[in-house]
Enzyme design. Structure first.
Site, short mmCIF file in Angstrom:
data_model
loop_
_atom_site.label_atom_id
_atom_site.label_comp_id
_atom_site.label_asym_id
_atom_site.label_seq_id
_atom_site.Cartn_x
_atom_site.Cartn_y
_atom_site.Cartn_z
N SER A 97 0.84 -1.08 0.02
CA SER A 97 0.07 0.09 0.02
C SER A 97 0.97 1.18 -0.08
CB SER A 97 -0.85 0.05 1.04
OG SER A 97 -2.02 0.69 0.96
N ASP A 235 -2.03 6.27 -3.66
CA ASP A 235 -0.80 5.66 -2.84
C ASP A 235 -0.54 4.42 -4.04
OD1 ASP A 235 -3.16 4.03 -2.42
OD2 ASP A 235 -2.32 3.49 -0.37
N ASP A 237 -1.11 1.31 -4.04
CA ASP A 237 -2.32 0.26 -4.60
C ASP A 237 -3.41 1.13 -4.59
OD1 ASP A 237 -2.73 0.73 -1.96
OD2 ASP A 237 -3.59 -1.36 -1.84
N ASP A 239 -5.75 2.44 -2.85
CA ASP A 239 -6.90 2.29 -2.15
C ASP A 239 -7.05 3.50 -1.43
OD1 ASP A 239 -4.95 1.89 -0.19
OD2 ASP A 239 -5.98 0.24 0.79
#
Length: 456
Positions: A97, A235, A237, A239
């Site tokens: 992440s 960010d 990934d 999410d």
């Protein structure tokens, strides 16, 4: 092996140190056992170790008899959506992440595209800790099928919302998993798009993976110089999201949650939103002004998602930029959330700017800091703090202990909670004056340091 593997959002660590090949394969085998050898989706972000971990995770799943559907390099919310959309029993996203490039990890989703509950996480940990894992015979080993169906996600988004005005937007995917799909969706919805850091690179050379005030200085500059309506960042990934307003200023996520949540609830019959215990009191003010109700939960998107389901809430969000929109998905989705914000703004009369929309909610001085503290002392420090913190806020106050300890009065609040991933205590203080916020933070830090010294 440490039986506690999951933190507040999946598993994190350094490959070949925390994530040994044996551990990653074992996790894959545990997931295969838990799903009874059914179909499992895999995706990964741009990190250099992601392909290494995907092979190991897949190998473990295969020897457990699972059929693996490899969706390749995609954002976490897309993997969660496709897990449900393609009838997989579970999904595993290889990502750390917003953590630095040397880290990696795994986020796991159920067949509905929601992050594994704490109950399911515990089942995985128990299977791995007690070596209670079943290998199938050679005739029953599964297969890997590589699938590219990102268009299923993009079509869902385009069918779900429209932009009444076509904004000029600068997008910064941070060299992460949204490098292509983020700018693409904005363009297909009619926006004029400029990009920076829009190439996949696991070194994250343009900026750190976490989109913060400090890391987005170049995005802010580009918004000002190009006269764009907004800047959007994700960010590693995707999410999480962050926004820059038309003046090049970083948008307070607490304030944005309050303004967006109030606008959303004013159009809905369901009048509940979920936020974690560390979010600003401006959210209650804005939501209660439209006869809504704010439900507080422990920090972490898993906790927010579970509370949304339990309370049939309309919306859930963390100040980190992880927003959950249950009408579309129970996974935090930075791409969808950024588009939903712009959709709500462009649908209003008077052509409001992003800064004007956000200013509909109050903004109070809020400080977030952390202090080193051994994990073995976390519970003792929190216990001793309860009576001491009350002395800092005399008079009528409310105490909540759903995640650490939070003491709230009419004009201020203090939260001290143990980190789920580091040997630190996280401190959040908010007041209606900067001077009071700063003084409370100093007093809390001093108080904690004294308690730690006495306990050490």
């Amino acid at each position: 092996m440490n039986s506690k593997l999951f933190g507040t959002s999946g598993m994190r660590g350094i490959p070949n140190v925390d994530f040994t090949p044996e551990l990653v394969m074992k996790l894959g085998l545990a997931l295969a056992n838990l799903t009874h050898g059914n179909r499992i989706a895999i995706g990964f972000d741009t990190r250099l170790t992601s392909s290494f971990m995907s092979y190991l995770l897949s190998a473990g799943m295969l020897v457990g008899g699972a059929e693996v559907r490899n969706f390749g390099l995609i954002p976490t919310p897309v993997l969660a959506f496709l897990t449900s959309n393609t009838n997989c029993r579970a999904g595993a996203m290889i990502t750390a992440s917003h953590n630095p490039s040397e880290y990696n990890g795994v986020k796991i989703f159920d067949g509905d595209g929601m992050a594994f509950s704490h109950t399911l996480e515990k089942k995985v940990e128990d299977l791995m800790a007690f070596n209670n894992l079943h290998h199938v015979d050679s005739k029953s080993i599964g297969n890997v099928k590589r699938i590219n169906c990102v268009d299923k996600y993009t079509e869902m988004v385009k069918e779900s919302l429209t932009l009444k005005r076509k904004w000029s937007v600068v997008i910064d995917p941070g060299c992460g998993a949204a490098y292509s799909i983020g700018p693409r969706l904005f363009r297909e919805l009619g926006c004029k798009v400029l990009t920076i850091n829009a190439q996949p690179d696991g070194f994250f050379p343009g900026r750190p993976p976490e989109p913060t005030l400090k890391s987005l200085h170049l995005l802010s500059q580009m918004v000002r110089e190009t006269g764009a309506n907004a800047g959007v960042a994700y960010d590693g990934d995707a999410d999480r999201m962050a926004l820059i307003d038309e003046n090049g200023r970083f948008v307070s996520m607490d304030q944005l949650i309050a303004a967006y949540g109030a606008r959303l609830l004013s159009l809905k019959n369901k009048k509940k939103i979920v936020v974690p215990i560390d979010a600003s009191m401006c959210i209650e003010e804005s939501i209660e002004a439209v006869d809504g109700n704010v439900i507080r939960t422990a920090v972490g998107d898993v906790n927010v998602a579970e509370s949304i389901v339990k309370n049939n809430a309309t919306f859930g969000a963390e100040a980190s930029g992880a927003w959950i929109n249950p009408d579309y998905s129970l996974c935090p989705d930075g791409i969808l959330s950024s588009l939903l914000v712009i959709s709500k703004i462009t649908s209003q009369k008077g052509n409001p700017t992003l800064s004007k929309f956000v200013s509909l909610a109050s903004r109070y001085p809020i400080l977030r800091k952390k202090i080193n503290c051994s994990k073995k002392l976390h519970s003792e420090v929190i216990e001793k703090l309860q009576s001491e913190l009350s002395n800092l806020m005399p008079g009528k106050s409310n105490i909540q202990t759903i995640d650490g300890i939070r003491i709230t009065s009419k004009k201020e609040w203090i939260l001290v909670r143990p980190s789920g991933t580091e040997p630190v205590l996280r401190i959040t203080v908010e007041s209606k004056s900067t001077k009071k916020t700063e003084s409370l933070m100093k007093e809390v830090i001093k108080l904690i340091e004294n308690i730690i010294i006495k306990l050490s």
